[in-house]
Every structure is written in C-alpha cells, then in structure tokens.
Design a protein around this motif. Structure first.
Motif, PDB file in Angstrom:
ATOM      1  N   TYR A   1       8.311   9.865  -7.916  1.00  0.00           N
ATOM      2  CA  TYR A   1       7.662   9.159  -9.016  1.00  0.00           C
ATOM      3  C   TYR A   1       7.663   7.668  -8.721  1.00  0.00           C
ATOM      4  N   LEU A   2       6.687   6.978  -9.255  1.00  0.00           N
ATOM      5  CA  LEU A   2       6.634   5.528  -9.115  1.00  0.00           C
ATOM      6  C   LEU A   2       7.575   4.908 -10.140  1.00  0.00           C
ATOM      7  N   ASP A   3       8.668   4.338  -9.669  1.00  0.00           N
ATOM      8  CA  ASP A   3       9.624   3.728 -10.592  1.00  0.00           C
ATOM      9  C   ASP A   3       9.226   2.284 -10.872  1.00  0.00           C
ATOM     10  N   ARG A   4       9.795   1.723 -11.929  1.00  0.00           N
ATOM     11  CA  ARG A   4       9.402   0.387 -12.365  1.00  0.00           C
ATOM     12  C   ARG A   4       9.712  -0.682 -11.319  1.00  0.00           C
ATOM     13  N   ARG A   5      10.846  -0.549 -10.631  1.00  0.00           N
ATOM     14  CA  ARG A   5      11.199  -1.538  -9.614  1.00  0.00           C
ATOM     15  C   ARG A   5      10.168  -1.564  -8.496  1.00  0.00           C
ATOM     16  N   THR A   6       9.776  -0.392  -8.023  1.00  0.00           N
ATOM     17  CA  THR A   6       8.790  -0.314  -6.953  1.00  0.00           C
ATOM     18  C   THR A   6       7.450  -0.866  -7.410  1.00  0.00           C
ATOM     19  N   SER A   7       7.076  -0.546  -8.650  1.00  0.00           N
ATOM     20  CA  SER A   7       5.814  -1.050  -9.187  1.00  0.00           C
ATOM     21  C   SER A   7       5.805  -2.570  -9.243  1.00  0.00           C
ATOM     22  N   GLU A   8       6.886  -3.158  -9.711  1.00  0.00           N
ATOM     23  CA  GLU A   8       6.969  -4.619  -9.793  1.00  0.00           C
ATOM     24  C   GLU A   8       6.989  -5.250  -8.402  1.00  0.00           C
ATOM     25  N   GLU A   9       7.670  -4.598  -7.464  1.00  0.00           N
ATOM     26  CA  GLU A   9       7.712  -5.090  -6.091  1.00  0.00           C
ATOM     27  C   GLU A   9       6.314  -5.072  -5.475  1.00  0.00           C
ATOM     28  N   SER A  10       5.583  -3.982  -5.693  1.00  0.00           N
ATOM     29  CA  SER A  10       4.223  -3.858  -5.175  1.00  0.00           C
ATOM     30  C   SER A  10       3.333  -4.963  -5.714  1.00  0.00           C
TER      31      SER A  10
ATOM     32  N   ALA B   1     -10.550  -8.547   1.737  1.00  0.00           N
ATOM     33  CA  ALA B   1     -10.978  -7.504   0.803  1.00  0.00           C
ATOM     34  C   ALA B   1      -9.907  -6.439   0.603  1.00  0.00           C
ATOM     35  N   ARG B   2      -9.199  -6.076   1.686  1.00  0.00           N
ATOM     36  CA  ARG B   2      -8.160  -5.048   1.551  1.00  0.00           C
ATOM     37  C   ARG B   2      -7.004  -5.543   0.681  1.00  0.00           C
ATOM     38  N   GLY B   3      -6.703  -6.831   0.772  1.00  0.00           N
ATOM     39  CA  GLY B   3      -5.662  -7.390  -0.076  1.00  0.00           C
ATOM     40  C   GLY B   3      -6.050  -7.340  -1.537  1.00  0.00           C
ATOM     41  N   GLN B   4      -7.309  -7.639  -1.843  1.00  0.00           N
ATOM     42  CA  GLN B   4      -7.791  -7.563  -3.219  1.00  0.00           C
ATOM     43  C   GLN B   4      -7.777  -6.118  -3.719  1.00  0.00           C
ATOM     44  N   LEU B   5      -8.124  -5.193  -2.829  1.00  0.00           N
ATOM     45  CA  LEU B   5      -8.097  -3.778  -3.199  1.00  0.00           C
ATOM     46  C   LEU B   5      -6.683  -3.346  -3.558  1.00  0.00           C
ATOM     47  N   CYS B   6      -5.716  -3.736  -2.727  1.00  0.00           N
ATOM     48  CA  CYS B   6      -4.318  -3.382  -2.953  1.00  0.00           C
ATOM     49  C   CYS B   6      -3.799  -3.994  -4.257  1.00  0.00           C
ATOM     50  N   LEU B   7      -4.184  -5.244  -4.525  1.00  0.00           N
ATOM     51  CA  LEU B   7      -3.764  -5.883  -5.764  1.00  0.00           C
ATOM     52  C   LEU B   7      -4.362  -5.168  -6.969  1.00  0.00           C
ATOM     53  N   GLY B   8      -5.614  -4.742  -6.834  1.00  0.00           N
ATOM     54  CA  GLY B   8      -6.232  -3.990  -7.924  1.00  0.00           C
ATOM     55  C   GLY B   8      -5.465  -2.731  -8.267  1.00  0.00           C
TER      56      GLY B   8
ATOM     57  N   GLY C   1       4.229  -7.872  -6.831  1.00  0.00           N
ATOM     58  CA  GLY C   1       4.609  -9.153  -6.246  1.00  0.00           C
ATOM     59  C   GLY C   1       4.067  -9.332  -4.840  1.00  0.00           C
ATOM     60  N   PHE C   2       4.191  -8.298  -4.011  1.00  0.00           N
ATOM     61  CA  PHE C   2       3.660  -8.360  -2.647  1.00  0.00           C
ATOM     62  C   PHE C   2       2.148  -8.574  -2.661  1.00  0.00           C
ATOM     63  N   ALA C   3       1.458  -7.809  -3.504  1.00  0.00           N
ATOM     64  CA  ALA C   3      -0.001  -7.863  -3.532  1.00  0.00           C
ATOM     65  C   ALA C   3      -0.500  -9.218  -4.022  1.00  0.00           C
ATOM     66  N   ARG C   4       0.163  -9.773  -5.015  1.00  0.00           N
ATOM     67  CA  ARG C   4      -0.240 -11.095  -5.507  1.00  0.00           C
ATOM     68  C   ARG C   4      -0.024 -12.168  -4.434  1.00  0.00           C
ATOM     69  N   ARG C   5       1.096 -12.049  -3.711  1.00  0.00           N
ATOM     70  CA  ARG C   5       1.356 -13.005  -2.648  1.00  0.00           C
ATOM     71  C   ARG C   5       0.303 -12.896  -1.552  1.00  0.00           C
ATOM     72  N   ALA C   6      -0.050 -11.681  -1.192  1.00  0.00           N
ATOM     73  CA  ALA C   6      -1.062 -11.470  -0.157  1.00  0.00           C
ATOM     74  C   ALA C   6      -2.404 -12.061  -0.575  1.00  0.00           C
TER      75      ALA C   6
ATOM     76  N   GLN D   1       0.825  -1.206   0.000  1.00  0.00           N
ATOM     77  CA  GLN D   1       0.000   0.000   0.000  1.00  0.00           C
ATOM     78  C   GLN D   1       0.863   1.262   0.000  1.00  0.00           C
ATOM     79  N   ILE D   2       1.959   1.212   0.735  1.00  0.00           N
ATOM     80  CA  ILE D   2       2.873   2.352   0.753  1.00  0.00           C
ATOM     81  C   ILE D   2       3.463   2.573  -0.630  1.00  0.00           C
ATOM     82  N   ASN D   3       3.913   1.489  -1.251  1.00  0.00           N
ATOM     83  CA  ASN D   3       4.479   1.597  -2.595  1.00  0.00           C
ATOM     84  C   ASN D   3       3.459   2.143  -3.595  1.00  0.00           C
ATOM     85  N   ASN D   4       2.190   1.778  -3.420  1.00  0.00           N
ATOM     86  CA  ASN D   4       1.150   2.211  -4.345  1.00  0.00           C
ATOM     87  C   ASN D   4       0.815   3.690  -4.215  1.00  0.00           C
ATOM     88  N   SER D   5       1.171   4.302  -3.097  1.00  0.00           N
ATOM     89  CA  SER D   5       0.698   5.665  -2.851  1.00  0.00           C
ATOM     90  C   SER D   5       1.782   6.699  -2.579  1.00  0.00           C
TER      91      SER D   5
END
Length: 230
Positions: free
Chosen positions: A14-23, A38-45, A25-30, A1-5
């Motif tokens: 700016y949102l860099d590509r590494r951070t985006s990919e990391e986010s 529901a919050r995990g699905q929201l974050c993944l979205g 990965g975390f969200a898919r794992r969650a 969530q921190i990476n997303n915002s």
C-alpha cells in the motif's frame, strides 16, 4: 516514479503517507530544477493525484503534454490521470492519440486503455483492451470487473481466478494473501476520485467472485497507513 507505482506493481503493498510525501517532495524538486522536463511534470502530476490533489495533478499532466505532445507514454499516462479525475473526454482524446503514435503498444498501454474505458462505462471495450495486457497482474482484476459488467460471467470468473493466483504468487504484503486481502489491496490501489466509479469496480469484481464485503468506500484512501511487509 518508483514510489508512485510500487503499490500497484507489487501485490499487497500500500502507498503509505510517508512514501507519498517523499514522492511529492522529490517531484517538486525535480520540477524546480528543470521545469521544461516533461517526464518530471508527469511524475509531479501523479504524486499530487496520489496525495489527493486531483486538480493540481491534472494541471501538471497538462504541462507534461504541452512540453512533449508526441511522447506516447506521456499521453497515455496523462490520459489515465484524467480518467481517475473523471475527465473522460480528455482521457479518450489523449489515449487515442497515444495509441496512434505507438508503433507497437505494449501491454501497459492496453492496460491503461482498459482502465480508461472501464471508468467511462465502456465495459466490453475495457475487457477487450485488458485481454491484450496479459502478464501484468492488476490488469487481470480490471478485466474481471469489465467482463462481469459485460455479462461475460465465465470470462470474469476465470480472469479473477488467474488474478488471485498471480497476486498470491507475488504477494509482499502484511499478512497472508487471502482472497479478502487481495480484493482489499486491489480496490485500495487506485486514486479514483468518484465514489460511483469505485463502487462500480467493487461490484464488478464481486460479480467475478471476489469477497468484497469488508471493502468500504469510507476506508478507501489513496494514502492508507499500511506498509510493505519487511
């Protein structure tokens, strides 16, 4: 969530590509560990939307709403995602339900409503909603654009001046917080799917006094390769 915002919360980041990919990965794992959260699905979205996968992101926001349709934050956040995807009917429905369920909506709720209204072309309403989101830096930018399109030139210029001052005060980007740098950061912070919507936001802040000649759609990406100043 921190990476997303963080690229929205901290001016100049700016949102860099590494951070985006990391986010992502975390969200898919969650979501794999607890698909009923529901919050995990929201974050993944949001992680998917920020990586440019708008339709997939919308699907996970739908999952989040279905899992907890009485959580105002899930509703308002999913509504904003729908607005960025240009599903304005869904965005309006979800945002209205979110506000009806909120005993006392905070500034972020009103700010999201401002963005949703602006993206569907209701500029006067967007300006009014943004006025209730004082204290959160980037909503002042949306207020400036909305007021400009509403013909409220003085309000628009005042909102942009205050936005510029706050962004400069909180700047943590590469280089100095010039008016051009702040405008570029603002216009490249949001995963706006449609060029027409982005161009309307650009024109709005331009009418409010922002220098935007260097801000081009062709260079706009939800994952530009720029990073936070060390």
């Amino acid at each position: 969530q921190i990476n997303n915002s963080i690229h929205i919360a901290v001016p100049g980041v700016y949102l860099d590509r590494r951070t985006s990919e990391e986010s992502l990965g975390f969200a898919r794992r969650a979501a794999r560990l607890d698909p009923m959260d529901a919050r995990g699905q929201l974050c993944l979205g949001w992680a998917l939307i920020l990586s440019g996968a708008f339709d997939q992101g919308g699907l996970h926001h739908q999952f989040a709403v279905e899992l907890n349709e009485n959580d105002p934050w899930i509703l308002i956040s999913s509504a904003l995602g729908a607005a960025f995807r240009r599903d304005h009917a869904l965005a309006q429905t979800l945002s209205e339900r979110a506000m009806s369920l909120s005993f006392e909506p905070g500034p972020a709720y009103w700010g999201y409503c401002a963005q949703i209204a602006f993206l569907r072309g209701e500029h006067a309403l967007a300006a009014a909603h943004a006025a209730a989101a004082e204290g959160l830096t980037h909503f002042l930018g949306w207020r400036a654009a909305a007021a400009a399109w509403s013909g409220e030139e003085e309000e628009a210029r005042d909102a942009w001046r205050r936005f510029l001052a706050l962004a400069r005060e909180r700047w943590d980007g590469v280089g100095e917080p010039t008016a051009e740098a702040v405008a570029h950061w603002f216009l490249h912070s949001y995963p706006i799917r449609d060029q027409e919507d982005w161009a309307r936001l650009r024109e709005g802040i331009a009418r409010a006094g922002a220098p935007v000649g260097h801000c081009l759609w062709e260079s706009c990406s939800v994952t530009p390769l720029l990073t936070r100043r060390s």
